[in-house]
Design a protein around this motif. Structure first.
Motif, PDB file in Angstrom:
ATOM      1  N   UNK A 229      27.648  30.385 -10.954  1.00 30.51           N
ATOM      2  CA  UNK A 229      27.293  29.553 -11.916  1.00 30.51           C
ATOM      3  C   UNK A 229      26.130  30.149 -12.590  1.00 30.51           C
ATOM      4  N   UNK A 230      26.251  30.645 -13.525  1.00 31.17           N
ATOM      5  CA  UNK A 230      24.401  30.996 -13.362  1.00 31.17           C
ATOM      6  C   UNK A 230      24.374  30.292 -15.296  1.00 31.17           C
ATOM      7  N   UNK A 231      22.783  29.897 -15.621  1.00 29.63           N
ATOM      8  CA  UNK A 231      22.962  28.974 -17.013  1.00 29.63           C
ATOM      9  C   UNK A 231      21.714  28.957 -17.414  1.00 29.63           C
ATOM     10  N   UNK A 232      20.926  29.411 -18.522  1.00 29.29           N
ATOM     11  CA  UNK A 232      19.399  28.718 -19.382  1.00 29.29           C
ATOM     12  C   UNK A 232      19.853  27.021 -19.007  1.00 29.29           C
TER      13      UNK A 232
ATOM     14  N   UNK B 255      22.743  33.254   2.879  1.00 28.38           N
ATOM     15  CA  UNK B 255      22.877  35.078   2.707  1.00 28.38           C
ATOM     16  C   UNK B 255      23.898  34.833   4.067  1.00 28.38           C
ATOM     17  N   UNK B 256      24.327  33.621   4.830  1.00 30.27           N
ATOM     18  CA  UNK B 256      25.024  33.544   6.049  1.00 30.27           C
ATOM     19  C   UNK B 256      26.457  33.659   6.147  1.00 30.27           C
ATOM     20  N   UNK B 257      26.754  32.928   4.602  1.00 26.22           N
ATOM     21  CA  UNK B 257      28.016  32.919   3.783  1.00 26.22           C
ATOM     22  C   UNK B 257      28.802  31.711   4.597  1.00 26.22           C
ATOM     23  N   UNK B 258      28.837  30.953   5.017  1.00 28.78           N
ATOM     24  CA  UNK B 258      28.879  29.880   5.603  1.00 28.78           C
ATOM     25  C   UNK B 258      29.415  28.811   4.571  1.00 28.78           C
ATOM     26  N   UNK B 259      28.596  28.693   3.049  1.00 25.54           N
ATOM     27  CA  UNK B 259      28.759  28.094   1.847  1.00 25.54           C
ATOM     28  C   UNK B 259      30.417  28.548   1.395  1.00 25.54           C
ATOM     29  N   UNK B 260      30.488  30.275   1.773  1.00 26.31           N
ATOM     30  CA  UNK B 260      32.290  30.994   1.069  1.00 26.31           C
ATOM     31  C   UNK B 260      33.134  30.030   2.468  1.00 26.31           C
ATOM     32  N   UNK B 261      32.472  30.110   3.577  1.00 26.01           N
ATOM     33  CA  UNK B 261      33.860  29.778   5.129  1.00 26.01           C
ATOM     34  C   UNK B 261      34.094  28.450   4.503  1.00 26.01           C
ATOM     35  N   UNK B 262      32.975  28.011   4.231  1.00 27.10           N
ATOM     36  CA  UNK B 262      33.524  26.098   3.692  1.00 27.10           C
ATOM     37  C   UNK B 262      33.786  25.876   2.075  1.00 27.10           C
ATOM     38  N   UNK B 263      33.836  26.421   1.583  1.00 26.20           N
ATOM     39  CA  UNK B 263      34.682  27.245  -0.243  1.00 26.20           C
ATOM     40  C   UNK B 263      33.840  26.114  -1.108  1.00 26.20           C
ATOM     41  N   UNK B 264      32.168  26.284  -0.951  1.00 26.00           N
ATOM     42  CA  UNK B 264      31.498  25.731  -1.709  1.00 26.00           C
ATOM     43  C   UNK B 264      30.984  26.240  -2.999  1.00 26.00           C
ATOM     44  N   UNK B 265      30.216  25.886  -4.073  1.00 27.44           N
ATOM     45  CA  UNK B 265      30.361  26.639  -5.006  1.00 27.44           C
ATOM     46  C   UNK B 265      28.781  26.907  -4.890  1.00 27.44           C
ATOM     47  N   UNK B 266      27.334  27.802  -5.740  1.00 29.31           N
ATOM     48  CA  UNK B 266      26.333  27.867  -6.164  1.00 29.31           C
ATOM     49  C   UNK B 266      25.797  28.042  -6.897  1.00 29.31           C
ATOM     50  N   UNK B 267      24.998  27.060  -8.094  1.00 28.01           N
ATOM     51  CA  UNK B 267      24.663  26.968  -9.494  1.00 28.01           C
ATOM     52  C   UNK B 267      23.041  27.260  -9.584  1.00 28.01           C
ATOM     53  N   UNK B 268      22.632  28.286 -10.040  1.00 26.90           N
ATOM     54  CA  UNK B 268      21.680  29.002 -10.745  1.00 26.90           C
ATOM     55  C   UNK B 268      20.842  28.638 -11.649  1.00 26.90           C
ATOM     56  N   UNK B 269      20.041  28.299 -12.146  1.00 30.07           N
ATOM     57  CA  UNK B 269      19.772  27.178 -13.642  1.00 30.07           C
ATOM     58  C   UNK B 269      18.455  27.904 -13.393  1.00 30.07           C
ATOM     59  N   UNK B 270      18.129  28.030 -15.142  1.00 24.79           N
ATOM     60  CA  UNK B 270      16.682  28.390 -14.937  1.00 24.79           C
ATOM     61  C   UNK B 270      16.122  29.573 -16.407  1.00 24.79           C
ATOM     62  N   UNK B 271      15.080  29.461 -16.807  1.00 18.68           N
ATOM     63  CA  UNK B 271      14.840  30.231 -18.199  1.00 18.68           C
ATOM     64  C   UNK B 271      15.390  31.745 -17.920  1.00 18.68           C
ATOM     65  N   UNK B 272      15.120  32.723 -18.959  1.00 17.48           N
ATOM     66  CA  UNK B 272      16.346  33.841 -19.125  1.00 17.48           C
ATOM     67  C   UNK B 272      15.092  34.194 -17.765  1.00 17.48           C
TER      68      UNK B 272
END
Length: 192
Positions: A140-143, A34-51
């Motif tokens: 990116x999100x994925x099941x 939520x600090x958005x530091x990952x955006x300033x550092x040009x990093x990604x977020x991957x969210x995986x899990x069941x539907x």
């Protein structure tokens, strides 16, 4: 409130994330994101899990927070974006779309891996991610667990390049548990 150049699937707020439901969501990690530091550092977020575990909601909440902090963000279901790129190739809008995606601070690619990717679709994704690496952030999100993403792509060489650009510089959140949508439905009464 008008979000700066944001086109999100749903307006989701970080403050409304449910940490009570057992799904393996780390509140400290979400506060850090939520600090958005990952955006300033040009990093990604991957969210995986069941539907139904809240991947799309969390992706949109992160993108919404980014907009509130002055970043630009856009949500795309990956299958529809790939269809749009196919049509754009035919009608001359292809480079215009790629340039627009390149400029976004945060690009949400929802529903990664729902169907196997063709060679052309892999090339499109590679181009999008190559334009963004170390310059912008992608969610990116994925099941599918990340370990299975490579198998859903036609060309293993391009798959390696895609995954290297998306996964290596990324926070990974692996959700678990039952669908949270069950909370919003009224199950029928049991019949004798």
């Amino acid at each position: 409130m008008r979000l700066r150049q944001a086109k999100l699937h749903q307006i989701a707020c970080m403050e409304e994330i449910d940490y009570r439901t057992a799904r393996g969501l780390n509140q400290q990690q979400m506060l850090q994101l939520a600090s958005c530091d990952w955006i300033r550092r040009h990093l990604n977020v991957i969210l995986t899990g069941p539907t139904g575990t809240g991947k799309s909601y969390l992706a949109c909440a992160l993108a919404h927070k980014a907009c509130l902090e002055g970043f630009t963000a856009r949500y795309h279901r990956l299958p529809r974006l790939l269809e749009e790129l196919t049509v754009a190739r035919a009608d001359g809008r292809y480079l215009k779309i790629l340039n627009a995606l390149k400029k976004l601070d945060v690009l949400v690619l929802d529903d990664w891996g729902l169907t196997a990717l063709t060679q052309t679709q892999q090339e499109d994704i590679f181009q999008i991610l190559d334009d963004r690496i170390q310059k912008r952030s992608t969610i990116a999100t994925s099941q599918l667990p990340v370990e299975h993403w490579h198998q859903s792509m036609a060309n293993p060489t391009i798959a390696d390049a895609i995954l290297d650009r998306l996964i290596q510089p990324a926070y990974r959140i692996e959700l678990e548990g039952d669908s949270m949508r069950k909370q919003f439905t009224n199950p029928e009464k049991s019949m004798p």
